[in-house]
Design a protein around this motif. Structure first.
Motif, PDB file in Angstrom:
ATOM      1  N   GLU A  25      -1.914 -10.726 -17.635  1.00 31.11           N
ATOM      2  CA  GLU A  25      -1.161 -11.367 -16.552  1.00 31.11           C
ATOM      3  C   GLU A  25      -1.154 -10.489 -15.305  1.00 31.11           C
ATOM      4  O   GLU A  25      -1.320 -10.988 -14.179  1.00 31.11           O
ATOM      5  CB  GLU A  25       0.275 -11.622 -17.045  1.00 31.11           C
ATOM      6  CG  GLU A  25       1.138 -12.442 -16.123  1.00 31.11           C
ATOM      7  CD  GLU A  25       0.707 -13.879 -15.995  1.00 31.11           C
ATOM      8  OE1 GLU A  25       0.155 -14.442 -16.973  1.00 31.11           O
ATOM      9  OE2 GLU A  25       0.890 -14.433 -14.902  1.00 31.11           O
ATOM     10  N   ALA A  26      -0.984  -9.179 -15.500  1.00 27.80           N
ATOM     11  CA  ALA A  26      -0.995  -8.244 -14.368  1.00 27.80           C
ATOM     12  C   ALA A  26      -2.355  -8.256 -13.680  1.00 27.80           C
ATOM     13  O   ALA A  26      -2.442  -8.238 -12.450  1.00 27.80           O
ATOM     14  CB  ALA A  26      -0.669  -6.832 -14.845  1.00 27.80           C
ATOM     15  N   ARG A  34      -2.686 -11.476 -11.633  1.00 21.39           N
ATOM     16  CA  ARG A  34      -1.864 -11.412 -10.411  1.00 21.39           C
ATOM     17  C   ARG A  34      -2.504 -10.491  -9.384  1.00 21.39           C
ATOM     18  O   ARG A  34      -2.452 -10.755  -8.183  1.00 21.39           O
ATOM     19  CB  ARG A  34      -0.459 -10.933 -10.751  1.00 21.39           C
ATOM     20  CG  ARG A  34       0.376 -12.039 -11.320  1.00 21.39           C
ATOM     21  CD  ARG A  34       1.760 -11.606 -11.682  1.00 21.39           C
ATOM     22  NE  ARG A  34       2.457 -12.747 -12.226  1.00 21.39           N
ATOM     23  CZ  ARG A  34       3.485 -13.355 -11.663  1.00 21.39           C
ATOM     24  NH1 ARG A  34       3.971 -12.900 -10.538  1.00 21.39           N
ATOM     25  NH2 ARG A  34       4.048 -14.391 -12.234  1.00 21.39           N
ATOM     26  N   ASN A  35      -3.088  -9.420  -9.861  1.00 23.62           N
ATOM     27  CA  ASN A  35      -3.752  -8.480  -8.960  1.00 23.62           C
ATOM     28  C   ASN A  35      -4.928  -9.162  -8.264  1.00 23.62           C
ATOM     29  O   ASN A  35      -5.105  -9.029  -7.052  1.00 23.62           O
ATOM     30  CB  ASN A  35      -4.228  -7.268  -9.751  1.00 23.62           C
ATOM     31  CG  ASN A  35      -4.643  -6.143  -8.846  1.00 23.62           C
ATOM     32  OD1 ASN A  35      -3.974  -5.840  -7.869  1.00 23.62           O
ATOM     33  ND2 ASN A  35      -5.773  -5.544  -9.146  1.00 23.62           N
ATOM     34  N   GLU A  56      -5.343 -12.351  -7.770  1.00 25.83           N
ATOM     35  CA  GLU A  56      -4.793 -13.367  -6.860  1.00 25.83           C
ATOM     36  C   GLU A  56      -4.293 -12.717  -5.574  1.00 25.83           C
ATOM     37  O   GLU A  56      -4.527 -13.237  -4.480  1.00 25.83           O
ATOM     38  CB  GLU A  56      -3.643 -14.097  -7.566  1.00 25.83           C
ATOM     39  CG  GLU A  56      -3.154 -15.332  -6.845  1.00 25.83           C
ATOM     40  CD  GLU A  56      -1.950 -15.965  -7.548  1.00 25.83           C
ATOM     41  OE1 GLU A  56      -1.721 -15.685  -8.733  1.00 25.83           O
ATOM     42  OE2 GLU A  56      -1.249 -16.725  -6.864  1.00 25.83           O
ATOM     43  N   SER A  57      -3.650 -11.585  -5.709  1.00 25.78           N
ATOM     44  CA  SER A  57      -3.115 -10.882  -4.537  1.00 25.78           C
ATOM     45  C   SER A  57      -4.240 -10.410  -3.630  1.00 25.78           C
ATOM     46  O   SER A  57      -4.181 -10.562  -2.405  1.00 25.78           O
ATOM     47  CB  SER A  57      -2.272  -9.695  -5.014  1.00 25.78           C
ATOM     48  OG  SER A  57      -1.900  -8.887  -3.941  1.00 25.78           O
ATOM     49  N   LYS A  75      -5.807 -13.504  -1.844  1.00 28.46           N
ATOM     50  CA  LYS A  75      -4.926 -14.030  -0.781  1.00 28.46           C
ATOM     51  C   LYS A  75      -4.915 -13.088   0.419  1.00 28.46           C
ATOM     52  O   LYS A  75      -4.902 -13.538   1.573  1.00 28.46           O
ATOM     53  CB  LYS A  75      -3.500 -14.213  -1.316  1.00 28.46           C
ATOM     54  CG  LYS A  75      -3.325 -15.466  -2.126  1.00 28.46           C
ATOM     55  CD  LYS A  75      -1.873 -15.694  -2.506  1.00 28.46           C
ATOM     56  CE  LYS A  75      -1.724 -17.005  -3.235  1.00 28.46           C
ATOM     57  NZ  LYS A  75      -0.354 -17.274  -3.681  1.00 28.46           N
ATOM     58  N   SER A  76      -4.915 -11.786   0.166  1.00 25.69           N
ATOM     59  CA  SER A  76      -4.940 -10.811   1.273  1.00 25.69           C
ATOM     60  C   SER A  76      -6.206 -10.967   2.097  1.00 25.69           C
ATOM     61  O   SER A  76      -6.168 -11.012   3.326  1.00 25.69           O
ATOM     62  CB  SER A  76      -4.896  -9.383   0.736  1.00 25.69           C
ATOM     63  OG  SER A  76      -3.642  -9.061   0.265  1.00 25.69           O
ATOM     64  N   SER A  97      -6.165 -14.319   4.072  1.00 29.83           N
ATOM     65  CA  SER A  97      -5.213 -14.317   5.193  1.00 29.83           C
ATOM     66  C   SER A  97      -5.700 -13.408   6.316  1.00 29.83           C
ATOM     67  O   SER A  97      -5.566 -13.734   7.501  1.00 29.83           O
ATOM     68  CB  SER A  97      -3.813 -13.891   4.728  1.00 29.83           C
ATOM     69  OG  SER A  97      -3.822 -12.570   4.270  1.00 29.83           O
ATOM     70  N   PHE A 157      -7.032 -21.403   1.705  1.00 31.95           N
ATOM     71  CA  PHE A 157      -6.109 -20.916   2.724  1.00 31.95           C
ATOM     72  C   PHE A 157      -6.327 -21.706   3.989  1.00 31.95           C
ATOM     73  O   PHE A 157      -7.455 -22.053   4.322  1.00 31.95           O
ATOM     74  CB  PHE A 157      -6.356 -19.420   2.987  1.00 31.95           C
ATOM     75  CG  PHE A 157      -5.301 -18.787   3.849  1.00 31.95           C
ATOM     76  CD1 PHE A 157      -5.471 -18.648   5.211  1.00 31.95           C
ATOM     77  CD2 PHE A 157      -4.119 -18.323   3.291  1.00 31.95           C
ATOM     78  CE1 PHE A 157      -4.499 -18.074   6.010  1.00 31.95           C
ATOM     79  CE2 PHE A 157      -3.137 -17.752   4.073  1.00 31.95           C
ATOM     80  CZ  PHE A 157      -3.326 -17.626   5.433  1.00 31.95           C
TER      81      PHE A 157
END
Lengths: 140, 166
Positions: A34-35, A38-39, A41-42, A45-46, A49, A126
């Motif tokens: 899961e970590a 999430r990493n 995904e982060s 997204k960074s 953006s 995005f």
């Protein structure tokens, strides 16, 4: 007999230890996976953006030629560098339109839609929308 | 004779080792998850700020477009009399949007306007606009934009120590 009892106790304890260890390992592995997700995904997204914001700031500074109404398409790789369509992982669309029904003769207000989507699934990842007014001069 | 060199594991040793290993495993797993979660949360907050910033920027641009259009229509309609700064300011005040505040400052040749709108609860976006209405009836708006955060600390000038010249 005593030795046999000791062996049985040791084995029983060992089995219980392995049982608790396996339960803890399953929970820990789930947390690790899961970590990692999430990493990822982060990071994605960074990157998305930052790319959209970079395009928006270039438009605001009028560095790039997006003054004509229409749609501009660019293909990006995993590092957000411009590449050919064949090597691309993402597709960036910049849709330029005029705000309002009437075109004001003093100037024009443009609407910019920056959309970054996955090239295979075409899923929108995005989007950033903003409006910018470019003033003109009225000559008598 | 009993072989004294034979090694035997005690009954509680495996339990102690298991407790240690499980504690380490659980601690590191929770730390990894918490760190990744915090990173994702920070990224999403940053994205939210970007979206709200550009929403605020769009609102201010809408207002600038409205001001320019108001002045243009006033120039078109009132050709008999010269447009005064007070008339322009009054008209803009009447027709401005509710979520944008405008502060005017008159100068000799132009009107300086400060347009303010909220980005979020603590931050505002301010845009400085200069309205030039000269005798040739040219309307030109020049603007610059910046973010104002509530509760900014005052920046004190500090004297630098003597630096080695190299």
């Amino acid at each position: 007999m005593e030795r046999l009892n000791k062996t049985r106790a040791f084995l029983t304890e060992f089995i219980i230890v392995i049982l608790f260890f396996s339960v803890a390992a399953v929970i820990a592995i789930n947390l690790y996976v899961e970590a990692d997700q999430r990493n990822d995904e982060s990071v994605l997204k960074s990157l998305l953006s930052m790319q959209a914001q970079s395009v928006a700031e270039n438009i605001r500074a009028q560095k790039d030629n997006y003054s004509s109404i229409g749609m501009y398409t660019e293909y990006l790789d995993e590092d957000m560098c411009t590449v050919d369509e064949k090597k691309a992982q993402y597709m960036q669309k910049i849709i330029v339109s005029v705000v309002g029904d009437k075109v004001m003769t003093t100037g024009r207000e443009y609407k910019y839609d920056i959309v970054i989507s996955d090239i295979d699934s075409e899923e929108e990842l995005f989007s950033l929308t903003f409006r910018q007014y470019v003033s003109g001069e009225v000559q008598q | 004779m009993k072989d004294k060199s034979k090694f035997q594991i005690g009954t509680g040793v495996t339990s102690i080792l298991m407790i240690f290993v499980v504690l380490c495993l659980t601690t590191f797993a929770i730390l990894s998850y918490a760190s990744a979660d915090a990173d994702l949360d920070m990224t999403e907050r940053h994205i939210t700020f970007i979206e709200t910033y550009y929403n605020a920027y769009s609102k201010l641009n809408d207002e600038v477009a409205k001001i320019d259009n108001i002045i243009y229509k006033m120039l078109e309609n009132d050709t008999t009399q010269e447009l005064t700064q007070d008339v322009v300011i009054s008209k803009i005040h009447t027709e401005k949007s509710e979520n944008v505040d405008i502060i005017f400052e008159k100068s000799e040749k132009s009107i300086d306007a400060l347009l303010v709108t909220d980005i979020n609860e603590k931050q505002q976006l301010k845009m400085e606009v200069t309205i030039n209405i000269n005798n040739n009836k040219n309307v030109c708006i020049v603007n610059k934009c910046y973010v104002y955060t509530e509760g900014e600390a005052e920046i004190e000038e500090e004297t630098l120590p003597d630096m080695w010249g190299g």
